[in-house]
Scaffold this motif. Sequence first.
Motif, PDB file in Angstrom:
ATOM      1  N   ARG A  24      42.347  49.550  31.213  1.00  0.00           N
ATOM      2  CA  ARG A  24      41.309  49.246  32.199  1.00  0.00           C
ATOM      3  C   ARG A  24      41.826  48.324  33.297  1.00  0.00           C
ATOM      4  NH1 ARG A  24      35.509  46.622  30.636  1.00  0.00           N
ATOM      5  NH2 ARG A  24      34.498  46.937  32.649  1.00  0.00           N
ATOM      6  N   LEU A  28      42.316  49.051  37.398  1.00  0.00           N
ATOM      7  CA  LEU A  28      41.732  48.193  38.436  1.00  0.00           C
ATOM      8  C   LEU A  28      42.796  47.670  39.401  1.00  0.00           C
ATOM      9  CD1 LEU A  28      39.150  46.229  36.274  1.00  0.00           C
ATOM     10  CD2 LEU A  28      38.680  48.035  37.934  1.00  0.00           C
ATOM     11  N   GLU A 102      34.558  43.891  37.536  1.00  0.00           N
ATOM     12  CA  GLU A 102      35.552  44.728  38.200  1.00  0.00           C
ATOM     13  C   GLU A 102      35.657  44.428  39.690  1.00  0.00           C
ATOM     14  OE1 GLU A 102      35.032  48.849  37.237  1.00  0.00           O
ATOM     15  OE2 GLU A 102      35.357  48.495  35.093  1.00  0.00           O
TER      16      GLU A 102
END
Length: 122
Positions: A24, A28, A102
């Motif tokens: 993840r 990003l 995020e």
Amino acid sequence: MNPSERIDQQIAALNDWRGHMMTRLRKLILEADPDITEEWKWETAVWSHQGLVCAVGAFKQTIKMNFFQGAFLEDPQKLFNAGLDAKKTRAIDFREGHTVDESALKDLIRAAVAHNSGGKRG
């Protein structure tokens, strides 16, 4: 083996929440700056753009995202939670179940890239 393959290999070896978190975070980082370069230094995944931007390492209880010039970055969302007394670096320790902001993380990555290029945070 190229750096991206080494990072793939490291992630594959982490068969718990840490592998998912590294995947993840990597996604990003690449979304925040499509021109960023993946590297493998010090047995760790590292990203650079006109200088070192960040590294992501796996530890027993955490995934640590270290920003090499973090002390010089604004952190309005207070993401940095480790290495706060270091002269140059700052880090974010992610633990199992940690919620990732995020948008704020991408902003921090972009600020680190801008710092390296001598620009202002955009």
